[in-house]
Design a protein around this motif. Structure first.
Motif, PDB file in Angstrom:
ATOM      1  N   LEU A   1       0.825  -1.203   0.000  1.00 26.68           N
ATOM      2  CA  LEU A   1       0.000   0.000   0.000  1.00 26.68           C
ATOM      3  C   LEU A   1       0.866   1.262   0.000  1.00 26.68           C
ATOM      4  N   LYS A   2       1.969   1.249   0.735  1.00 24.65           N
ATOM      5  CA  LYS A   2       2.881   2.399   0.729  1.00 24.65           C
ATOM      6  C   LYS A   2       3.412   2.652  -0.681  1.00 24.65           C
ATOM      7  N   ALA A   3       3.765   1.569  -1.384  1.00 26.54           N
ATOM      8  CA  ALA A   3       4.263   1.706  -2.753  1.00 26.54           C
ATOM      9  C   ALA A   3       3.180   2.260  -3.674  1.00 26.54           C
ATOM     10  N   MET A   4       1.939   1.824  -3.468  1.00 24.60           N
ATOM     11  CA  MET A   4       0.827   2.332  -4.262  1.00 24.60           C
ATOM     12  C   MET A   4       0.581   3.811  -3.986  1.00 24.60           C
ATOM     13  N   ALA A   5       0.617   4.189  -2.719  1.00 21.41           N
ATOM     14  CA  ALA A   5       0.402   5.596  -2.354  1.00 21.41           C
ATOM     15  C   ALA A   5       1.468   6.483  -2.974  1.00 21.41           C
ATOM     16  N   ALA A   6       2.705   5.974  -3.028  1.00 22.98           N
ATOM     17  CA  ALA A   6       3.787   6.749  -3.636  1.00 22.98           C
ATOM     18  C   ALA A   6       3.501   7.011  -5.113  1.00 22.98           C
ATOM     19  N   LYS A   7       2.906   6.036  -5.795  1.00 27.73           N
ATOM     20  CA  LYS A   7       2.538   6.232  -7.209  1.00 27.73           C
ATOM     21  C   LYS A   7       1.520   7.365  -7.361  1.00 27.73           C
ATOM     22  N   LEU A   8       0.689   7.541  -6.332  1.00 28.63           N
ATOM     23  CA  LEU A   8      -0.359   8.561  -6.371  1.00 28.63           C
ATOM     24  C   LEU A   8       0.104   9.893  -5.768  1.00 28.63           C
ATOM     25  N   GLY A   9       1.301   9.901  -5.185  1.00 30.72           N
ATOM     26  CA  GLY A   9       1.785  11.108  -4.527  1.00 30.72           C
ATOM     27  C   GLY A   9       1.049  11.411  -3.244  1.00 30.72           C
ATOM     28  N   LEU A  10       0.628  10.350  -2.526  1.00 37.21           N
ATOM     29  CA  LEU A  10      -0.123  10.506  -1.291  1.00 37.21           C
ATOM     30  C   LEU A  10       0.655   9.935  -0.115  1.00 37.21           C
ATOM     31  N   LYS A  11       0.405  10.460   1.081  1.00 39.30           N
ATOM     32  CA  LYS A  11       0.954   9.932   2.314  1.00 39.30           C
ATOM     33  C   LYS A  11       0.001   8.866   2.862  1.00 39.30           C
ATOM     34  N   VAL A  12       0.497   8.047   3.788  1.00 39.63           N
ATOM     35  CA  VAL A  12      -0.326   7.014   4.416  1.00 39.63           C
ATOM     36  C   VAL A  12      -0.244   7.151   5.927  1.00 39.63           C
ATOM     37  N   GLU A  13      -1.393   7.146   6.576  1.00 41.75           N
ATOM     38  CA  GLU A  13      -1.472   7.138   8.043  1.00 41.75           C
ATOM     39  C   GLU A  13      -2.158   5.846   8.468  1.00 41.75           C
ATOM     40  N   PHE A  14      -1.424   4.978   9.191  1.00 45.76           N
ATOM     41  CA  PHE A  14      -1.993   3.724   9.661  1.00 45.76           C
ATOM     42  C   PHE A  14      -2.513   3.881  11.085  1.00 45.76           C
ATOM     43  N   VAL A  15      -3.669   3.254  11.348  1.00 48.55           N
ATOM     44  CA  VAL A  15      -4.270   3.256  12.676  1.00 48.55           C
ATOM     45  C   VAL A  15      -4.666   1.824  13.023  1.00 48.55           C
ATOM     46  N   SER A  16      -4.273   1.369  14.198  1.00 46.29           N
ATOM     47  CA  SER A  16      -4.575  -0.003  14.606  1.00 46.29           C
ATOM     48  C   SER A  16      -6.030  -0.153  15.025  1.00 46.29           C
ATOM     49  N   THR A  17      -6.636  -1.268  14.621  1.00 43.29           N
ATOM     50  CA  THR A  17      -7.997  -1.584  15.011  1.00 43.29           C
ATOM     51  C   THR A  17      -8.147  -3.094  15.089  1.00 43.29           C
ATOM     52  N   LYS A  18      -9.323  -3.570  15.393  1.00 42.20           N
ATOM     53  CA  LYS A  18      -9.617  -4.999  15.410  1.00 42.20           C
ATOM     54  C   LYS A  18     -10.330  -5.385  14.112  1.00 42.20           C
ATOM     55  N   PHE A  19     -10.075  -6.579  13.641  1.00 43.70           N
ATOM     56  CA  PHE A  19     -10.677  -6.997  12.379  1.00 43.70           C
ATOM     57  C   PHE A  19     -12.200  -6.983  12.457  1.00 43.70           C
ATOM     58  N   GLN A  20     -12.743  -7.378  13.617  1.00 46.79           N
ATOM     59  CA  GLN A  20     -14.198  -7.447  13.745  1.00 46.79           C
ATOM     60  C   GLN A  20     -14.864  -6.098  13.493  1.00 46.79           C
ATOM     61  N   SER A  21     -14.130  -5.006  13.723  1.00 43.82           N
ATOM     62  CA  SER A  21     -14.696  -3.665  13.578  1.00 43.82           C
ATOM     63  C   SER A  21     -14.324  -2.994  12.265  1.00 43.82           C
ATOM     64  N   LEU A  22     -13.335  -3.516  11.566  1.00 39.57           N
ATOM     65  CA  LEU A  22     -12.703  -2.799  10.465  1.00 39.57           C
ATOM     66  C   LEU A  22     -13.659  -2.429   9.343  1.00 39.57           C
ATOM     67  N   LEU A  23     -14.437  -3.375   8.839  1.00 39.20           N
ATOM     68  CA  LEU A  23     -15.290  -3.081   7.693  1.00 39.20           C
ATOM     69  C   LEU A  23     -16.357  -2.046   8.037  1.00 39.20           C
ATOM     70  N   ALA A  24     -16.913  -2.131   9.234  1.00 36.84           N
ATOM     71  CA  ALA A  24     -17.896  -1.129   9.660  1.00 36.84           C
ATOM     72  C   ALA A  24     -17.248   0.245   9.780  1.00 36.84           C
ATOM     73  N   GLN A  25     -16.006   0.291  10.226  1.00 39.83           N
ATOM     74  CA  GLN A  25     -15.305   1.571  10.350  1.00 39.83           C
ATOM     75  C   GLN A  25     -14.986   2.172   8.986  1.00 39.83           C
ATOM     76  N   VAL A  26     -14.698   1.316   8.014  1.00 37.85           N
ATOM     77  CA  VAL A  26     -14.503   1.818   6.645  1.00 37.85           C
ATOM     78  C   VAL A  26     -15.830   2.320   6.087  1.00 37.85           C
ATOM     79  N   LYS A  27     -16.894   1.577   6.331  1.00 40.69           N
ATOM     80  CA  LYS A  27     -18.220   1.968   5.834  1.00 40.69           C
ATOM     81  C   LYS A  27     -18.632   3.340   6.363  1.00 40.69           C
ATOM     82  N   THR A  28     -18.370   3.583   7.654  1.00 36.64           N
ATOM     83  CA  THR A  28     -18.772   4.847   8.270  1.00 36.64           C
ATOM     84  C   THR A  28     -17.704   5.933   8.130  1.00 36.64           C
TER      85      THR A  28
END
Length: 316
Positions: A102-129
């Motif tokens: 993903l970092k390599a992909m973001a570099a192609k787009l000229g974007l920075k990446v900020e990672f935040v830790s979460t639990k898998f059970q919550s991840l898709l709902a957090q992306v949705k919202t």
């Protein structure tokens, strides 16, 4: 089979690789919650159904239209405890195959990446919202999950594995029957495979460390795991083994994006094709998966990453 510890393991922090203590739990009981039916519809799914024919050229991507929480930065929900794909290294940095890609992909787009830790059970709902712009967690794409979020094109295929103690009676998927205490991480494809395909009641755990600890202590007989996470946990001297692996190329692995943010999905697909075409994808795959050194190993059974149009290049 016994596995040698991969090179990245030496860099992983104690928190990411040591098992956590776990209170005793009864066989067949649930550690928490209920399955999410993630496998629903997967038997009918094919990669061709969802893989795009082509992508937008990188120079045609309008970065002002990506709907990012913070302009110029992709905020990514990810896990901290699932090497070799997603984990925190000894310096406190988010890394692993999925996140380095993903970092390599973001570099192609000229974007920075900020990672935040979460639990898998919550991840898709957090992306949705839109608490996160996207999710990075070796997510198997299924029809059920597509009801919650959208996905990029695939960047990896999946294996499921069975992890047991050395000398255990469970040797293969055929041995997973009534009376066998089977551990899974709640809400995963493996949870639903055991629940809905095998029609068994697994012991569910919140993360990979705790379920692996339960295998080592004998509190469960077997862990049905994503193969990558199984290989990341099983280490020489643990008294455990990967009893069997099973390939699954139908439900490819992809990044999750909010369903209504097609511009971001399109941009990520363009960046993914770019890193596939220039050999970065193959290089990272060989680096993080020691058993996938060649393009043949990296593209089994006719599967390939990215759009239908992209040509997969070997590492340079």
């Amino acid at each position: 089979m016994k596995l040698k510890a991969p090179k990245w393991l030496a860099a992983a922090p104690v928190a990411a690789v040591l098992a956590l203590s776990l209170a005793a739990c009864g066989g067949g009981s649930s550690a928490s919650g209920t399955p999410t039916d993630a496998l629903k519809g997967s038997d009918q799914q094919s990669t061709d159904k969802y893989t795009t024919a082509s992508v937008t050229p990188l120079d045609k991507i309008d970065k002002s239209k990506l709907g990012l929480i913070t302009p110029g930065t992709i905020k990514v929900g990810t896990l901290s405890d699932a090497p070799p794909n997603i984990f925190i290294d000894s310096s406190g940095n988010f890394t692993g195959y999925d996140n380095e890609l993903l970092k390599a992909m973001a570099a192609k787009l000229g974007l920075k990446v900020e990672f935040v830790s979460t639990k898998f059970q919550s991840l898709l709902a957090q992306v949705k919202t839109k608490q996160f712009d996207m999710g990075s967690s070796s997510i198997s794409t299924t029809d059920s999950r597509r009801q919650t979020v959208g996905f990029t094109n695939g960047y990896d295929f999946g294996y499921m594995a069975i992890v047991t103690k050395d000398g255990a009676k469970v040797k293969s998927f055929d041995d997973l029957k009534q009376g066998v205490r089977i551990g899974v991480v709640q809400g995963t494809v493996q949870d639903d495979f055991v629940t809905n395909t095998l029609k068994l009641d697994p012991v569910r755990f919140p993360d990979y460390n705790t379920v692996y600890a339960s295998v080592k202590s004998g509190q469960v007989d077997a862990w049905v795991a994503p193969s990558q996470q199984a290989e990341g946990q099983v280490k020489p001297g643990d008294g455990t083994t990967i009893a069997q692996k099973k390939v699954n190329t139908q439900n490819f692995t992809a990044y999750a994006v909010a369903k209504d943010n097609q511009p971001l999905t399109d941009a990520l697909n363009s960046a993914l094709d770019a890193v596939i075409a220039d050999g970065t994808w193959s290089k990272l795959t060989a680096q993080w998966y020691p058993d996938r050194k060649t393009l043949k190993d990296q593209t089994p059974e006719g599967w390939k990453p990215g759009s239908k149009a992209v040509q997969v290049s070997a590492a340079k």
